[in-house]
Design an enzyme around this catalytic site. Structure first.
Site, PDB file in Angstrom:
ATOM      1  N   SER A 173      56.327   0.608 -21.939  1.00 43.90           N
ATOM      2  CA  SER A 173      56.019  -0.299 -23.201  1.00 43.90           C
ATOM      3  C   SER A 173      54.734  -1.180 -22.987  1.00 43.90           C
ATOM      4  O   SER A 173      54.203  -0.821 -22.170  1.00 43.90           O
ATOM      5  CB  SER A 173      57.279  -0.850 -24.272  1.00 43.90           C
ATOM      6  N   SER A 226      45.941 -13.424 -18.810  1.00 47.57           N
ATOM      7  CA  SER A 226      45.983 -13.941 -19.622  1.00 47.57           C
ATOM      8  C   SER A 226      45.355 -14.694 -20.372  1.00 47.57           C
ATOM      9  O   SER A 226      44.476 -15.922 -19.183  1.00 47.57           O
ATOM     10  CB  SER A 226      46.845 -13.853 -20.152  1.00 47.57           C
ATOM     11  N   TYR A 273      53.808 -19.368 -16.055  1.00 49.07           N
ATOM     12  CA  TYR A 273      52.700 -17.685 -17.179  1.00 49.07           C
ATOM     13  C   TYR A 273      51.354 -18.016 -17.183  1.00 49.07           C
ATOM     14  O   TYR A 273      51.015 -17.305 -15.842  1.00 49.07           O
ATOM     15  CB  TYR A 273      53.166 -17.956 -18.137  1.00 49.07           C
ATOM     16  N   LYS A 282      48.960 -16.856 -13.825  1.00 54.50           N
ATOM     17  CA  LYS A 282      47.860 -15.613 -14.355  1.00 54.50           C
ATOM     18  C   LYS A 282      46.664 -16.294 -13.880  1.00 54.50           C
ATOM     19  O   LYS A 282      45.046 -15.418 -12.816  1.00 54.50           O
ATOM     20  CB  LYS A 282      47.535 -15.607 -16.008  1.00 54.50           C
TER      21      LYS A 282
END
Length: 476
Positions: free
Chosen positions: A199, A326, A352, A356
């Protein structure tokens, strides 16, 4: 009102490449500034009768059209007919080999504007000619192979330093402002391993890789989901079913990652591109069966282990590694004393961003270390894209910016471009956004010094059991 457009260009590109690129008319969104989106709505290989859905940009409004490929003569001519509420078009595109690797493309369009009286023709004709000239000029740019890698302009660097202007470009506005959105360098004979392909960005990138002719190895959870992704990819690209290999793995478990690598290496001796795209953003702290915090495991440990375990096949192909990060990492550093985020209240967004940031820092390390093997390493961020993962993990953010977010295709663009572009060979270590290198740190205290980068690398190696087992020259 009727109007005719007639434009001719000569491109320094082979006849076969030019015809192949334009035949899938959904690529028009990459080269015609008047087209916001184009999609092939007929599954499988392009053939006479294949239909395409277009959204046009007209005076700030989006107008829908449906095009059909009426007929074609391979490497000679395409005839398409378009129908919309206010416009009917018949496009005839002729291709001629000029020798010396050059191709002439003659683009003719017969347009009928509905509801516009013929008396208004003098006012509309200059506008239509300008639109047609821009479109064909865009096609020439799309098919022209760059002589060198792009450089980062002053404006982009200034925006990074000012923070807010750069963040505004994370929306679709930044993508739409790119001067060249073409993905026309084919990847026939190349193998791409991509994680998180079922996805969002991963699926969008996999579709484009397949359209460009690459063979794919999809690595992710759930055989059924992987199978559905394969069918969606093949419907998009028209590629053969055996061009997409499936490897099921739970990427939060390093034992599973190792098993998946063994499976990949048993079937693929050469890997041209590894895309570490899979990501997870849990809102509460979770620990895997191996004792690792979930965000860290998926977003940092798994990519590093994949890089190391697949290095032999990457070396065989002088391959590339692309690590998806990100923009959120700009606000965070790395907590070397609490990599597992076990101290204090857990913050999923911060965990997160830390993971990253660490991945980007290690990508720079491996870019330097792996030059001796001919393997290039890049990291990138996709901007703010609307994906199922964002909708689930950041529902408020997704809702507030819904009309401004990029779609997955826009977010995945730089991933595909980094993998396919021949002019990037030998270039390594950059942090990319919208096909330009950007700074990795604009907020004080977020950058890692060389000493901290080495400490981070030692910590990750120790957790993964890599220390002392790296190929000669990798331990710093």
């Amino acid at each position: 009102m009727k109007a005719n457009l007639d434009e001719t260009i000569v491109v320094a590109r082979s006849l076969a490449d030019c015809f192949r690129y334009v035949k899938d008319f959904s690529t028009i969104e990459q080269w015609d500034p008047g087209v916001y989106r184009a999609e092939k709505i007929t599954s499988g290989p392009v053939h006479a009768g294949t239909e395409f859905a277009l959204q046009l940009n007209v005076a700030g409004a989006r107008l829908s059209m449906t095009y059909q490929l009426c007929s074609f003569v391979e490497n000679e001519q395409l005839v398409l007919e378009g129908e919309g509420r206010n416009l009917h078009a018949v496009d005839t595109i002729d291709f001629r080999d000029c020798g010396d690797g050059r191709t002439e493309i003659h683009y003719r369009a017969e347009l009928r504007l509905k509801g516009v009286p013929q008396i208004a023709s003098p006012a509309f004709m200059p506008v239509l000619r300008k639109v047609g000239s821009k479109a064909v000029g865009g096609l020439k740019t799309a098919l022209t192979l760059p002589a060198a890698a792009p450089t980062t302009g002053f404006n982009a660097a200034l925006k990074d330093r000012l923070v807010l202007p750069a963040a505004l470009d994370f929306t679709e506005r930044g993508y739409l402002a790119m001067p060249n959105k073409a993905l026309s360098q084919f990847m026939d004979g190349k193998t791409v391993v991509i994680t998180g392909p079922t996805s969002g960005l991963g699926l969008a990138a996999a579709k484009e890789f397949s359209r460009l002719g690459a063979s794919l190895v999809l690595v992710g959870r759930g055989q059924a989901r992987l199978g559905e992704a394969r069918q969606e990819i093949l419907a998009f690209s028209g590629a053969a079913e055996n061009s997409v290999d499936l490897v099921e793995a739970e990427l939060s478990l390093m034992a599973e990652v190792s098993r998946a690598c063994d499976e990949i290496l048993s079937r693929h001796k050469c890997i041209d591109v590894l895309v570490n795209n899979a990501g997870v953003l849990p809102l509460s702290r979770q620990v895997t069966a191996e004792g690792n915090e979930l965000t860290l495991a998926v977003n940092l440990l798994a990519p590093v282990l994949l890089m190391h375990r697949l290095l032999p096949a990457l070396k065989n192909a002088s391959g590339r590694v692309i690590n998806v990060a990100s923009g959120g990492m700009y606000l965070s550093g790395v907590a070397l004393g609490d990599m597992q985020f076990s101290k204090g209240a857990f913050d999923g967004t911060k965990a997160y961003a830390r993971a990253k940031r660490a991945l980007v820092s290690l990508t720079e390390c491996y870019a330097e270390d792996w030059q001796q093997f001919g393997v290039d390493c890049h990291s990138m961020h996709p901007g703010w894209a609307s994906t199922p993962g964002v909708a689930k993990s950041l529902p408020v953010f997704n809702k507030v910016l819904a009309r401004k977010l990029r779609d997955a295709r826009m977010g995945a663009d730089t991933v595909v471009w980094l993998a396919a572009s021949q002019e990037l060979a030998g270039l390594s270590g950059g942090f990319w956004f919208d096909r330009q290198v950007h700074t990795t740190a604009v907020v004080p205290g977020t950058a890692l010094s060389s000493g901290k980068s080495r400490a981070l690398k030692r910590w990750v190696n120790n957790v993964l059991g890599l220390e002392g087992n790296e190929p000669l020259g990798l331990t710093r």
